[in-house]
Design a protein around this motif. Structure first.
Motif, mmCIF file in Angstrom:
data_model
loop_
_atom_site.group_PDB
_atom_site.id
_atom_site.type_symbol
_atom_site.label_atom_id
_atom_site.label_comp_id
_atom_site.label_asym_id
_atom_site.label_seq_id
_atom_site.Cartn_x
_atom_site.Cartn_y
_atom_site.Cartn_z
ATOM 1 N N GLN A 110 0.844 -1.195 0.000
ATOM 2 C CA GLN A 110 0.000 0.000 0.000
ATOM 3 C C GLN A 110 0.884 1.251 0.000
ATOM 4 N N GLY A 111 0.516 2.187 -0.830
ATOM 5 C CA GLY A 111 1.259 3.441 -0.861
ATOM 6 C C GLY A 111 2.458 3.400 -1.784
ATOM 7 N N SER A 112 2.722 2.244 -2.408
ATOM 8 C CA SER A 112 3.903 2.165 -3.273
ATOM 9 C C SER A 112 3.684 2.940 -4.573
ATOM 10 N N GLY A 113 2.420 3.187 -4.895
ATOM 11 C CA GLY A 113 2.136 3.953 -6.109
ATOM 12 C C GLY A 113 1.430 3.141 -7.184
ATOM 13 N N LYS A 114 0.792 2.045 -6.787
ATOM 14 C CA LYS A 114 0.124 1.179 -7.787
ATOM 15 C C LYS A 114 -0.932 1.920 -8.603
ATOM 16 N N THR A 115 -1.896 2.533 -7.873
ATOM 17 C CA THR A 115 -3.015 3.153 -8.576
ATOM 18 C C THR A 115 -2.528 4.270 -9.499
ATOM 19 N N THR A 116 -1.621 5.091 -8.980
ATOM 20 C CA THR A 116 -1.039 6.165 -9.786
ATOM 21 C C THR A 116 -0.356 5.579 -11.022
ATOM 22 N N THR A 117 0.429 4.523 -10.801
ATOM 23 C CA THR A 117 1.221 3.948 -11.881
ATOM 24 C C THR A 117 0.353 3.225 -12.915
ATOM 25 N N PHE A 140 -10.114 -3.052 -0.621
ATOM 26 C CA PHE A 140 -9.593 -2.987 0.744
ATOM 27 C C PHE A 140 -9.550 -1.552 1.249
ATOM 28 N N ARG A 141 -9.072 -0.675 0.396
ATOM 29 C CA ARG A 141 -8.906 0.701 0.823
ATOM 30 C C ARG A 141 -10.118 1.534 0.428
ATOM 31 N N ALA A 142 -10.651 2.232 1.394
ATOM 32 C CA ALA A 142 -11.790 3.109 1.100
ATOM 33 C C ALA A 142 -11.335 4.178 0.119
ATOM 34 N N ASP A 146 -12.727 5.470 -6.272
ATOM 35 C CA ASP A 146 -12.847 6.886 -6.639
ATOM 36 C C ASP A 146 -11.540 7.436 -7.197
ATOM 37 N N GLN A 147 -10.450 7.031 -6.576
ATOM 38 C CA GLN A 147 -9.126 7.506 -7.008
ATOM 39 C C GLN A 147 -8.845 7.070 -8.453
ATOM 40 N N LEU A 148 -9.107 5.790 -8.720
ATOM 41 C CA LEU A 148 -8.847 5.271 -10.071
ATOM 42 C C LEU A 148 -9.794 5.908 -11.094
ATOM 43 N N THR A 248 8.907 3.377 -8.395
ATOM 44 C CA THR A 248 8.288 4.701 -8.341
ATOM 45 C C THR A 248 9.059 5.650 -7.418
ATOM 46 N N LYS A 249 8.670 6.893 -7.452
ATOM 47 C CA LYS A 249 9.178 7.943 -6.565
ATOM 48 C C LYS A 249 10.693 8.137 -6.682
ATOM 49 N N LEU A 250 11.191 7.977 -7.886
ATOM 50 C CA LEU A 250 12.621 8.209 -8.082
ATOM 51 C C LEU A 250 12.937 9.696 -8.093
ATOM 52 N N ASP A 251 11.904 10.513 -7.970
ATOM 53 C CA ASP A 251 12.128 11.962 -7.964
ATOM 54 C C ASP A 251 12.505 12.478 -6.587
ATOM 55 N N GLY A 252 11.997 11.825 -5.566
ATOM 56 C CA GLY A 252 12.079 12.489 -4.276
ATOM 57 C C GLY A 252 13.095 11.960 -3.292
ATOM 58 N N ILE A 273 9.957 3.679 -14.886
ATOM 59 C CA ILE A 273 10.196 4.316 -13.594
ATOM 60 C C ILE A 273 9.232 5.495 -13.430
ATOM 61 N N GLY A 274 8.825 5.729 -12.198
ATOM 62 C CA GLY A 274 7.957 6.855 -11.886
ATOM 63 C C GLY A 274 8.800 7.985 -11.317
ATOM 64 N N THR A 275 8.579 9.182 -11.832
ATOM 65 C CA THR A 275 9.426 10.290 -11.392
ATOM 66 C C THR A 275 8.611 11.478 -10.917
ATOM 67 N N GLY A 276 7.393 11.239 -10.445
ATOM 68 C CA GLY A 276 6.575 12.341 -9.932
ATOM 69 C C GLY A 276 5.125 11.907 -9.817
ATOM 70 N N GLU A 277 4.289 12.816 -9.297
ATOM 71 C CA GLU A 277 2.898 12.443 -9.056
ATOM 72 C C GLU A 277 2.023 12.590 -10.299
ATOM 73 N N HIS A 278 2.491 13.368 -11.253
ATOM 74 C CA HIS A 278 1.689 13.631 -12.441
ATOM 75 C C HIS A 278 1.689 12.442 -13.400
HETATM 76 P P1 GDP Z 1 -1.075 2.568 -3.966
HETATM 77 O O1 GDP Z 1 -1.556 2.504 -2.575
HETATM 78 O O2 GDP Z 1 0.024 1.576 -4.194
HETATM 79 O O3 GDP Z 1 -2.173 2.450 -4.974
HETATM 80 O O4 GDP Z 1 -0.377 3.981 -4.140
HETATM 81 P P2 GDP Z 1 -0.953 5.333 -4.796
HETATM 82 O O5 GDP Z 1 -0.961 5.208 -6.272
HETATM 83 O O6 GDP Z 1 -2.222 5.696 -4.149
HETATM 84 O O7 GDP Z 1 0.205 6.350 -4.433
HETATM 85 C C1 GDP Z 1 0.565 6.715 -3.116
HETATM 86 C C2 GDP Z 1 1.151 8.116 -3.120
HETATM 87 O O8 GDP Z 1 2.378 8.127 -3.816
HETATM 88 C C3 GDP Z 1 0.265 9.130 -3.804
HETATM 89 O O9 GDP Z 1 0.278 10.313 -3.062
HETATM 90 C C4 GDP Z 1 0.938 9.344 -5.161
HETATM 91 O O10 GDP Z 1 0.691 10.631 -5.671
HETATM 92 C C5 GDP Z 1 2.375 9.149 -4.797
HETATM 93 N N1 GDP Z 1 3.208 8.706 -5.925
HETATM 94 C C6 GDP Z 1 3.044 7.647 -6.754
HETATM 95 N N2 GDP Z 1 4.049 7.556 -7.647
HETATM 96 C C7 GDP Z 1 4.881 8.587 -7.407
HETATM 97 C C8 GDP Z 1 6.117 9.048 -7.988
HETATM 98 O O11 GDP Z 1 6.688 8.474 -8.938
HETATM 99 N N3 GDP Z 1 6.674 10.164 -7.443
HETATM 100 C C9 GDP Z 1 6.103 10.816 -6.389
HETATM 101 N N4 GDP Z 1 6.720 11.897 -5.910
HETATM 102 N N5 GDP Z 1 4.957 10.420 -5.819
HETATM 103 C C10 GDP Z 1 4.345 9.319 -6.311
#
Ligand code: GDP
Ligand code: MG
Length: 490
Positions: A110-117, A140-142, A146-148, A248-252, A273-278
């Motif tokens: 959770q929080g790894s960035g699945k939905t975003t990715t 599982f997660r409320a 909606d997020q997707l 993911t999150k190779l930006d921060g 690779i993910g490099t940001g939230e956009h």
């Molecule tokens: P999930 O729980 O695995 O589905 O994770 P989410 O997709 O909800 O992402 C969790 C948080 O990580 C969110 O706030 C995203 O905006 C953030 N996030 C995801 N990928 C990246 C990334 O490549 N870079 C940064 N900075 N944030 C990210």
């Protein structure tokens, strides 16, 4: 970006070789120490760093090596090779098949960035013309649906999910069945995560996987844990058939190098690779960007050998946005002098070594030769005209004469002129960038964002086919000059 930082540090270490008057054991050790320190700082595992150092040292025999430039280049090449090895899992990644249903399931904590990715990947393929959709099997997660839904709607990607159904297996199966029926090519299934590797998560993962029979399971991992990624990646790989990884999150975070090398160590192919939230902050993973500037020294040496700076006339013309057919001819000659295209292109930031395969290279070389043969049949007036293309369009019999003279079809001459027009436009644009050609020095005032803008402009001007054949060579060449200038300032 963190990896660019690492790249910069490594470049600076390699640069120390060029500053040294003689290359001896001491200079080599100091350089290696700097490279290793940069890697450790990026959280690369100490064993891997040690290995790199040993491999470079055993590849280099200072006594045996010839002196000067060559010695430096060989050392730089050895370091470069080891750096690529460090992040290269050595496994070919899965790729989807056009015209078929490709089911891709995402797993991860959770929080790894699945939905975003998931959304990023869907968007990536959609833009490339694939029929793409998203399924939310996270119950599982409320708020997961909606997020997707929000991401999908924004990017206009069809999606499937439910507010009432609580069984992820049911949703995943229903969604996949529906989209398969509608001939979707890329079907992405987002699943739920847990805070840690729990049995219940793995159990659910297996059930969903058995139900939808994915063609590819993508494991999404947050880079911020650095080299600890290795045990996490292993744990997931043991449970489900992970075919690819997205980091993911190779930006921060300062630990990006550690994460990438740790994943590579598990021999899992990193695909993106993910490099940001956009939704746009996403790129295919190549081993080169990690060491983006690694071999830039060797490249600068080669450019310097061409003594382009001495060509004041050309620089002056470029400054005024002028570019004749003869200039193009001379640039082609330069490119030919620089040696194997693929190798050169591989050295240019943004162009991977896979950019040009062997076959392509030969093809490009013979294409370039053909173009030069055509230009050999042009007269001085045509070659030196400020707008060579216009001269030909005004007097089309010139085209026929040149075609006959060089033994090609008139269509080939026309193509060359189109090509030339594009290059000339590019030069004009370059000339228009403020400060780029200030005071005879081509890019005294150019900054990284201007560089990026310039690259974009040039890329936009070329259609992909041209870019792939020979446009890229010239683009790369212009880049070389600018990049060299740019590097000299930092
Ligand atoms: P999930 O729980 O695995 O589905 O994770 P989410 O997709 O909800 O992402 C969790 C948080 O990580 C969110 O706030 C995203 O905006 C953030 N996030 C995801 N990928 C990246 C990334 O490549 N870079 C940064 N900075 N944030 C990210
Ligand atoms: Mg999620």
């Amino acid at each position: 970006m963190v990896l660019a930082d690492l790249g910069r540090k490594i470049t600076s270490a390699l640069r120390s070789l060029s500053n040294a008057t003689i290359i001896n054991e001491e200079v080599l050790n100091a350089m290696l120490k700097e490279v290793c320190a940069a890697l450790l700082e990026a959280d690369v595992n100490i064993k891997l760093v040690k290995q790199l150092r040993e491999n470079v040292k055993s590849a280099i025999d200072l006594e045996e090596m010839a002196s000067g430039l060559n010695k430096r280049r060989m050392i730089q090449h050895a370091v470069f090779k080891e750096l690529v090895k460090l992040v290269d899992p050595g496994v070919k990644a899965w790729t989807p098949t056009k015209g078929k249903n490709n089911v891709i399931m995402f797993v991860g904590l959770q929080g790894s960035g699945k939905t975003t990715t998931c959304s990023k990947l869907a968007y990536y393929y959609q833009r490339k013309g694939w029929k793409t959709c998203l399924i939310c099997a996270d119950t599982f997660r409320a708020g997961a649906f909606d997020q997707l839904k929000q991401n999908a709607t924004k990017a206009r990607i069809p999606f499937y999910g439910s507010y009432t159904e609580m069984d992820p297996v049911v949703i995943a199966s229903e969604g996949v069945e529906k989209f398969k029926g509608e001939n979707f090519e890329i079907i992405i299934v987002d699943t739920s995560g847990r805070h840690k590797q729990e049995d219940s998560l793995f159990e659910e993962m297996l059930q969903v996987s058995n139900a939808v029979q994915p063609d590819n399971i993508v494991y999404v991992m947050d880079a911020s844990i650095g080299q600890a990624c290795e045990s996490q990646a292993k744990a997931f790989k043991d449970k489900v058939d992970v075919a690819s990884v997205i980091v993911t999150k190779l930006d921060g975070h300062a630990k990006g190098g550690g994460a990438l090398s740790a994943v590579a160590a598990t021999r899992s192919p990193i695909i993106f690779i993910g490099t940001g939230e956009h939704i746009d902050d996403f790129e295919p993973f190549k081993t080169q960007p990690f060491i983006r500037m690694g071999d830039i020294e060797g490249l600068i040496d080669r450019v310097n050998e061409l003594k382009l700076d001495d060509n004041e006339e050309l620089i002056d013309k470029l400054k005024h946005g002028q570019f004749t057919l003869r200039d193009m001819y001379e640039q082609f000659q330069n490119i030919m002098k620089m040696g194997p295209f693929g190798q050169i292109m591989g050295m240019i930031p943004g162009f991977g070594t896979d950019f040009m395969s062997k076959g392509n290279e030969q093809e490009s070389m013979s294409r370039l030769k053909k173009l030069m043969t055509i230009m050999d049949s042009m007269n001085d007036q045509e070659l030196d005209s400020k707008d060579g293309a216009k001269l030909f369009s005004k007097q089309p019999n010139r085209i026929q004469r040149v075609a006959r003279g060089s033994g090609v079809a008139t269509r080939d001459v026309q193509e060359l002129l189109t090509q030339y027009t594009k290059f000339a436009q590019m030069v004009k644009k370059m000339g228009g960038i403020k400060g780029l050609f200030k005071g005879g020095d081509m890019s005294k005032n150019v900054n990284p964002s201007q560089m990026a803008k310039l690259n974009q402009q040039m890329a936009k001007m070329m259609d992909p086919r041209v870019l792939h054949h020979m446009g890229c060579l010239f683009l790369g060449f212009v880049n070389l000059i600018l990049f060299q200038k740019f590097m000299c300032q930092i």
